[in-house]
Design an enzyme around this catalytic site. Structure first.
Site, mmCIF file in Angstrom:
data_model
loop_
_atom_site.group_PDB
_atom_site.id
_atom_site.type_symbol
_atom_site.label_atom_id
_atom_site.label_comp_id
_atom_site.label_asym_id
_atom_site.label_seq_id
_atom_site.Cartn_x
_atom_site.Cartn_y
_atom_site.Cartn_z
ATOM 1 N N HIS A 123 0.529 -4.067 4.806
ATOM 2 C CA HIS A 123 0.026 -2.705 4.648
ATOM 3 C C HIS A 123 -0.684 -2.258 5.911
ATOM 4 O O HIS A 123 -1.854 -2.597 6.151
ATOM 5 C CB HIS A 123 -0.922 -2.627 3.457
ATOM 6 C CG HIS A 123 -1.503 -1.256 3.237
ATOM 7 N ND1 HIS A 123 -0.758 -0.102 3.332
ATOM 8 C CD2 HIS A 123 -2.773 -0.850 2.921
ATOM 9 C CE1 HIS A 123 -1.522 0.943 3.093
ATOM 10 N NE2 HIS A 123 -2.751 0.513 2.847
ATOM 11 N N GLU B 138 -3.298 -10.538 1.989
ATOM 12 C CA GLU B 138 -2.244 -10.732 2.984
ATOM 13 C C GLU B 138 -2.243 -12.132 3.590
ATOM 14 O O GLU B 138 -1.202 -12.629 4.010
ATOM 15 C CB GLU B 138 -2.367 -9.679 4.099
ATOM 16 C CG GLU B 138 -1.924 -8.296 3.690
ATOM 17 C CD GLU B 138 -3.005 -7.510 2.953
ATOM 18 O OE1 GLU B 138 -4.099 -8.065 2.719
ATOM 19 O OE2 GLU B 138 -2.756 -6.333 2.621
ATOM 20 N N GLU C 33 3.943 1.592 2.387
ATOM 21 C CA GLU C 33 5.081 0.690 2.204
ATOM 22 C C GLU C 33 6.003 1.130 1.065
ATOM 23 O O GLU C 33 7.129 0.637 0.954
ATOM 24 C CB GLU C 33 4.589 -0.732 1.928
ATOM 25 C CG GLU C 33 3.938 -1.397 3.129
ATOM 26 C CD GLU C 33 2.599 -0.764 3.490
ATOM 27 O OE1 GLU C 33 2.425 -0.399 4.672
ATOM 28 O OE2 GLU C 33 1.743 -0.613 2.592
ATOM 29 N N GLY D 277 17.152 0.249 38.280
ATOM 30 C CA GLY D 277 17.300 1.636 38.715
ATOM 31 C C GLY D 277 16.106 2.168 39.477
ATOM 32 O O GLY D 277 16.116 3.323 39.897
ATOM 33 N N GLY E 184 0.852 -1.181 0.000
ATOM 34 C CA GLY E 184 0.000 0.000 0.000
ATOM 35 C C GLY E 184 0.884 1.226 0.000
ATOM 36 O O GLY E 184 2.112 1.138 -0.085
ATOM 37 N N SER E 185 0.270 2.389 0.151
ATOM 38 C CA SER E 185 1.041 3.632 0.048
ATOM 39 C C SER E 185 2.089 3.746 1.148
ATOM 40 O O SER E 185 3.201 4.245 0.913
ATOM 41 C CB SER E 185 0.085 4.827 0.097
ATOM 42 O OG SER E 185 -0.722 4.773 1.272
#
Length: 526
Positions: free
Chosen positions: A69, A46, A27, A400, A24-25
């Site tokens: 995506h 997918e 990626e 800590g 998709g955009s």
């Protein structure tokens, strides 16, 4: 050099040049400018993408890379991902994320709480906090999948890929992580050859070694190597006698000072410790130029997340014993332990310098005393004066977080009545675990609490100076009398009036709990 360029080169070196995905955009910035040897395998859903990668990884016996995506593609992948989880397939799942500035706005294609989305299916999931951390996080995803034999997941904001890499980013390219229940002969032969070829090797030893009872064996290894030996930064147990002539101290917990300390060493062998547990932000080179690092640990997560070096995930004790057999014995020489420096003097007659207190403990307490220390602003003074030559002599809060010291001293005393126990506790930390005094009184434990009172959160004031915020409120805590508080819990409380009085108090044996309060100078700037 761009973050994307470093990531591509790391993947190439790891053999992850086949990418399964349905882009998709978000990626596209990662997929741009792929080197010629990369192969992109397109799937139309997918679920199919993950299943293809699953079969590929199982057939090749190597991890496979999947590019999803954002949230929608990750969600579509989950059904197929369950198969990979139970077949223990080492898939490395990456997902595109909106640009950083748009995630909080939940702009279209934002993956809200991206790491949480894939849990509990994946064994490890993250989204880097900064663009500079993307290559290291990608390496961790690869190593986590390999070590856990379970899919891992990394979400990356797409504007990170075109950010400029900083000077330390390329250190990830030479990373390698191996795992073995017991180191095989080839791994040991390689390590022995590296140590023998090193011009000036150094050892960095972690608290895990003392936990595992390896104090004497790692001391023998250091002597066999004749190597400068450091305690790992943020040390929670002492694995080596701190007055040994080879001991160079505990490494500072900042990037730049560690590199400075290790200058001149061509090989650093880290045993039983992360690489590294930094604290204060002091940026710089991860290692000096020309220095290589090898880490041996049984903590797979620590090995996977390290930013540099080669790691062997195995039993450090087995490696130590194997190295002792493989390395030649040096001529026997008597150990000449170093002498502590003359204790620093306070600037006022009303208080003692912490070094005077620690020298008094060193001179009055039995050699096998166990110390539980939570006086965080006096660490430098502690190591300048103390002399510890036995294992399991030093305990420190590993994360800590304040509140460990007093209760831990009680716990150590409950666990082992054969060795004396002293808690060295700052007034800032004492209040977090003060009720442990009641338990000590109820069990009549012969534990001595040395309460260092300077009326401040000393470590916090040190950080205020470091960060340029000296006017920050809440760093002083005047007006507390811990002798009275101790008496209320049933513990004898005494105020040391001067150095001679303190030494006299500490020299008196005790078979019940006691608290000795001593007013000390703040040492945050000294």
């Amino acid at each position: 050099m761009l973050i994307r360029t470093v990531a591509h080169e790391f993947l190439r070196r790891q053999g992850l040049t086949t990418i399964f995905g349905n882009p998709g955009s978000n990626e596209l910035p990662f997929l741009a400018e792929l080197p010629g040897e990369f192969r992109y395998v397109l799937g139309l859903h997918e679920g199919a993408v993950v299943s293809m990668a699953d079969g590929y990884a199982q057939a090749t016996g190597r991890p496979a890379l999947v590019n999803l995506h954002a949230a929608s593609g990750s969600g579509n992948a989950m059904g197929a991902l369950t198969n990979a989880v139970y077949s223990r397939t080492p898939l490395v799942l990456t997902a595109g994320q909106q640009v950083r500035s748009a995630i909080g706005l939940e702009a279209m294609l934002s993956n809200v709480d991206a790491a949480q989305l894939m849990r509990p299916l994946v064994g490890w999931a993250a989204e880097p906090a900064t663009a500079a951390d993307v290559p290291r996080s990608l390496a961790q995803a690869v190593f986590e999948a390999r070590l856990r034999r379970r899919p891992s997941y990394l979400s990356v904001p797409y504007d990170d890929w075109t950010a400029e890499a900083d000077a330390n980013t390329a250190a990830v390219l030479d990373r390698d992580v191996e795992r073995s229940a017991h180191p095989d002969p080839a791994q040991l032969d390689r390590l022995v050859a590296e140590l023998q070829a090193a011009r000036n090797p150094a050892l960095v030893l972690g608290g895990d070694l003392d936990t595992d009872g390896l104090f004497d064996e790692v001391t023998a290894l250091a002597e066999r190597m004749g190597a400068d030996t450091w305690g790992a930064p943020s040390l929670f147990r002492l694995p080596f006698p701190n007055r040994h002539p080879l001991f160079r101290g505990v490494l500072p917990a900042g990037i730049a000072p560690i590199a400075q300390a290790l200058e001149g060493h061509d090989l650093v062998l880290v045993l039983g410790a992360p690489v590294f547990r930094y604290h204060q932000h002091e940026p710089g080179d991860l290692l000096p130029a020309g220095t290589r690092l090898v880490q041996v640990t049984d903590d797979a997560e620590a090995a996977a997340r390290a930013p540099m070096g080669r790691a062997l995930v195995t039993d450090p004790g087995a490696v130590v014993r194997a190295l002792l057999k493989a390395l030649p014995e040096p001529p026997e020489q008597p150990r000449e332990y170093t002498t502590p420096a003359t204790p620093a003097q306070p600037r006022s007659d009303d208080v003692l310098h912490p070094e005077q207190v620690f020298a008094a403990l060193r001179d009055t307490q039995p050699a096998d005393t166990r110390y539980v220390v939570e006086s965080t602003s006096t660490s430098r003074a502690w190591w300048r004066q103390i002399d510890l030559r036995r294992g399991a002599s030093y305990f420190w809060p590993a994360s800590g977080g304040l509140g460990f010291g007093l209760p831990a001293a009680v716990g150590v005393a409950l666990a082992d009545g054969d060795r004396p126990v002293v808690g060295v506790i700052g007034d800032g930390s004492a209040n977090y675990g003060i009720t442990a005094l009641w338990t000590a009184a109820q069990h009549r434990l012969p534990v001595t609490v040395v309460l260092m009172r300077n009326g401040t959160y000393g470590a916090l004031q040190w950080f205020a100076d470091l960060l340029g915020t000296p006017d920050a409120p809440g760093t002083t805590i005047p007006g507390m009398d811990f002798t009275t508080i101790a008496e209320g819990y049933g513990v004898t409380g005494v105020q040391a009036t001067d150095l001679d009085h303190l030494r006299a108090l500490l020299a008196e044996p005790t078979d019940t709990p006691r608290l000795v309060q001593v007013d000390t100078e703040s040492t945050r700037l000294r």
